[in-house]
Write an enzyme that holds these catalytic residues in place. Structure first.
Site, PDB file in Angstrom:
ATOM      1  N   ASP A  50       0.637  -1.097  -0.410  1.00  0.00           N
ATOM      2  CA  ASP A  50       0.072  -0.179  -0.206  1.00  0.00           C
ATOM      3  C   ASP A  50       0.677   1.505   0.137  1.00  0.00           C
ATOM      4  OD1 ASP A  50      -1.890  -2.350   1.235  1.00  0.00           O
ATOM      5  OD2 ASP A  50      -1.971  -1.408   2.544  1.00  0.00           O
ATOM      6  N   GLN A  66       3.831   0.524   1.786  1.00  0.00           N
ATOM      7  CA  GLN A  66       4.506  -0.825   2.889  1.00  0.00           C
ATOM      8  C   GLN A  66       5.865  -1.449   2.232  1.00  0.00           C
ATOM      9  OE1 GLN A  66       1.619  -2.184   5.881  1.00  0.00           O
ATOM     10  NE2 GLN A  66       2.421  -0.303   5.875  1.00  0.00           N
ATOM     11  N   TRP A  74       5.573 -10.621   1.314  1.00  0.00           N
ATOM     12  CA  TRP A  74       5.278  -9.480   2.613  1.00  0.00           C
ATOM     13  C   TRP A  74       6.286 -10.265   3.390  1.00  0.00           C
ATOM     14  CZ3 TRP A  74       2.476 -10.208   6.889  1.00  0.00           C
ATOM     15  CH2 TRP A  74       1.885  -9.176   7.514  1.00  0.00           C
ATOM     16  N   PHE A 106       2.224  -0.949   9.700  1.00  0.00           N
ATOM     17  CA  PHE A 106       1.134  -1.291   8.803  1.00  0.00           C
ATOM     18  C   PHE A 106       0.857   0.520   8.303  1.00  0.00           C
ATOM     19  CE2 PHE A 106      -0.741  -5.103   8.981  1.00  0.00           C
ATOM     20  CZ  PHE A 106       0.192  -5.994   9.398  1.00  0.00           C
ATOM     21  N   ASP A 181      -5.214   1.123   8.935  1.00  0.00           N
ATOM     22  CA  ASP A 181      -5.398   1.647   8.703  1.00  0.00           C
ATOM     23  C   ASP A 181      -5.568   3.381   9.070  1.00  0.00           C
ATOM     24  OD1 ASP A 181      -4.529  -0.318   7.830  1.00  0.00           O
ATOM     25  OD2 ASP A 181      -6.034  -1.368   6.160  1.00  0.00           O
ATOM     26  N   GLU A 232     -10.692  -2.110   4.810  1.00  0.00           N
ATOM     27  CA  GLU A 232      -9.455  -1.448   4.831  1.00  0.00           C
ATOM     28  C   GLU A 232      -8.987  -0.023   3.997  1.00  0.00           C
ATOM     29  OE1 GLU A 232      -6.835  -5.991   5.360  1.00  0.00           O
ATOM     30  OE2 GLU A 232      -6.858  -5.124   3.050  1.00  0.00           O
ATOM     31  N   TRP A 319      -4.005  -9.286  -3.823  1.00  0.00           N
ATOM     32  CA  TRP A 319      -4.159 -10.067  -2.657  1.00  0.00           C
ATOM     33  C   TRP A 319      -3.511 -11.000  -3.356  1.00  0.00           C
ATOM     34  CZ3 TRP A 319      -0.083  -8.522   0.718  1.00  0.00           C
ATOM     35  CH2 TRP A 319       0.037  -7.172   1.295  1.00  0.00           C
TER      36      TRP A 319
HETATM   37  C1  FRU Z   1      -4.251  -3.961   2.272  1.00  0.00           C
HETATM   38  C2  FRU Z   1      -3.137  -3.813   4.014  1.00  0.00           C
HETATM   39  C3  FRU Z   1      -3.530  -2.623   5.055  1.00  0.00           C
HETATM   40  C4  FRU Z   1      -2.658  -3.472   6.099  1.00  0.00           C
HETATM   41  C5  FRU Z   1      -1.151  -3.786   5.394  1.00  0.00           C
HETATM   42  C6  FRU Z   1      -0.356  -3.996   6.169  1.00  0.00           C
HETATM   43  O1  FRU Z   1      -3.014  -4.285   1.358  1.00  0.00           O
HETATM   44  O2  FRU Z   1      -3.708  -5.207   4.306  1.00  0.00           O
HETATM   45  O3  FRU Z   1      -5.087  -3.312   5.796  1.00  0.00           O
HETATM   46  O4  FRU Z   1      -2.398  -2.716   7.176  1.00  0.00           O
HETATM   47  O5  FRU Z   1      -1.911  -3.992   4.305  1.00  0.00           O
HETATM   48  O6  FRU Z   1       0.957  -4.458   4.704  1.00  0.00           O
END
Ligand code: FRU
Length: 517
Positions: A50, A66, A74, A106, A181, A232, A319
């Site tokens: 993100d 991120q 990840w 996050f 978030d 999110e 995802w």
């Molecule tokens: C969205 C998410 C957020 C979280 C982050 C973790 O893609 O799942 O909700 O903060 O990615 O990397």
């Protein structure tokens, strides 16, 4: 990778290096970097998801993201950082936020606390304040449900260095696993900061005078919109249509997108400083982008009123397969930056998005396409000698006498990506079933669709093609689709293929240059 593929790739790489005038690096075209986008933001190396903390300050657009600096998948999240004066050319900066004893970092947002309400800077040196989610993996492993909390960090040097607030967390978890978030903005009416937070299947709004102490104001959404997955990365902002102010609430949802997996829905309504109410038609979920690859997008804070635009950027992946896409030194890109606006449609007010005008800087020339009737395939790249694969197309089509109009991007291996409009189905679609490497995940290949009704056969297709992505803005951004793909060789041909008669009106193509140094 087979040697023949390598050679073919090298030839294509040379071709692109020759056509993209500012591209001077061979490192961006090594086989390991085969699918590296040339004008979309990508991390220097390793994993990215993100966009975070997007804020404009003192001539710079900040983009945090991120980031797992230790792997291409990840993992423990940090905030990577880059700045730009135009959202198109980016300078990478050192990692801004590292995990600490409270957890990994996050998603979240950043604001400029111009009046120093937080007391963390001075009026002369207002702090840039980041508010993000702490994810405590130990707590999660221990089976607790309060492992996500909100933290604060601040910078007094234009985002170059950051200090964590000593009394973190600033918002504790009430016992809900998905609690994250935070998107913070100043609200004139409430005369306070508002935090928009995603909480499992709804949004919670919190208010604060100082960015440090937060009080819950209201909830929204348990019975509204899409609920195929967890909510999110929200955002809340006003936009004006016909002199009337409306509030837009963005909510990313995963899974549950219109074409599977991750996507971003939106609500249009009112926010009175405490509570959000939605005007969305019942049983309708509205999507900012129907493509598979635009997720977790939010808007830049603090854009000067003299500019007045609402500027958006999303993560160009999903995802469903983000961790498996066939790139080896980095993973993922961001979408092109986009301007959001409200438009009136037959169905009601909708949120449109188009590339920001700064993207025009990438054009290295203009190729006018002359009006002609198309019945069957027309080799546009051949007829106009279009330089590819970095290409912008802005096509005016008349599909009143057509059943289908398709843009086919292809290479000499017969791999192709189709962007089409089906007149009978009133659907825009992207077919990436034959687009190249598709078998790395069984849910990657597919034909993805978006509703689009055209008036009097008028279809305007505005496309941005990079090495490994296409963004399609139909009829002024009324229906948008973003898709990634991984051809074994660059696409070097584009055809307009018509079933029935498609009138290609006077249109334009623009070769684009790489922004990679
Ligand atoms: C969205 C998410 C957020 C979280 C982050 C973790 O893609 O799942 O909700 O903060 O990615 O990397």
């Amino acid at each position: 990778m087979k040697r023949t593929t390598l050679l073919a790739y090298a030839a294509a790489a040379l071709a692109i290096a020759g056509c993209a005038t500012t591209q001077n690096s061979s490192s961006s075209t090594t086989p390991q970097e085969q699918h590296r986008p040339q004008f979309h933001f990508t991390p220097p190396a390793q994993w990215m998801n993100d966009p975070n903390g997007m804020v404009y300050y003192d001539g710079e657009y900040h983009l945090f993201y991120q980031h797992n600096p230790d792997s291409t998948v990840w993992g423990p999240m940090h905030w990577g950082h880059a700045v730009s004066t135009d959202m198109v050319h980016w300078e990478h900066l050192p990692i801004a936020l590292y995990p600490d004893s409270l957890g990994t970092i996050f998603s979240g947002s950043a604001v400029v606390d111009a009046n120093n309400t937080s007391g963390l800077g001075t009026r002369d040196t207002p702090p840039m304040v980041a508010i993000y989610t702490y994810h405590n993996a130990d707590g999660e492993r221990a089976g607790r449900n309060d492992f996500q909390t909100q933290g604060l960090a601040y910078s007094l040097d234009k985002g170059r260095t950051w200090k964590k607030y000593e009394r973190n967390p600033i918002l504790k978890n009430p016992g809900i696993k998905d609690f994250r978030d935070p998107k913070v903005s100043w609200n004139e009416k409430a005369n306070q900061w508002i935090m928009t937070l995603a909480v499992l299947d709804h949004i919670e709004f919190y208010g604060s005078d100082n960015l440090k102490d937060w009080t819950k104001l209201s909830e929204f959404g348990k019975n509204a919109g899409g609920h195929g997955g967890v909510w999110e990365c929200p955002d809340l902002f006003p936009l004006t249509i016909n002199g009337q102010q409306k509030w837009v609430l963005l909510v990313s949802i995963n899974p549950g997108g219109p074409n599977g997996g991750s996507a971003t829905q939106y609500f249009i309504g009112n926010f009175d400083g405490r509570t959000f109410t939605s005007d969305n038609p019942p049983q309708t979920t509205l999507w900012i982008d129907y493509g598979t690859d635009n997720y977790a997008g939010v808007t830049w804070a603090n854009v000067p009123a003299s500019d007045g635009r609402r500027l958006f950027l999303g993560w160009m992946s999903n995802w469903l397969y983000a961790n498996e896409v066939p790139t080896s030194t980095w993973r993922s890109a961001m979408t092109a930056p986009r301007e959001l606006s409200l438009i009136q449609t037959e169905a009601g007010i909708r949120l449109a998005n188009v590339p920001v005008k700064e993207m025009q800087k990438l054009r290295t020339g203009t190729t006018p396409l002359k009006a002609q009737e198309v019945n069957g395939p027309l080799d546009l790249s051949g007829q106009y000698n279009l330089s590819m694969p970095l290409l912008e197309l802005d096509l005016d089509l008349d599909v009143a006498r057509a059943q289908e109009a398709v843009l086919r991007f292809s290479n000499s291996k017969g791999e192709h990506l189709d962007v089409g409009y089906s007149v009978a189905d009133k659907q825009l679609y992207i077919d990436r079933t034959q687009s190249g490497m598709v078998s790395f995940k069984d849910n990657f290949p597919g034909v993805y669709k978006a509703p689009l009704t055209v008036q009097d056969g008028k279809l305007r297709l505005h496309l941005l093609l990079d090495v490994a992505s296409v963004e399609v803005f139909a009829n002024g951004g009324q229906s948008v689709m973003t898709s990634i793909f991984f051809p074994n060789e660059y696409y070097n041909k584009v055809e307009l293929i018509s079933k029935g008669i498609t009138g290609l009106q006077e249109s334009k193509a623009y070769p684009l240059q790489s922004t990679r140094k």
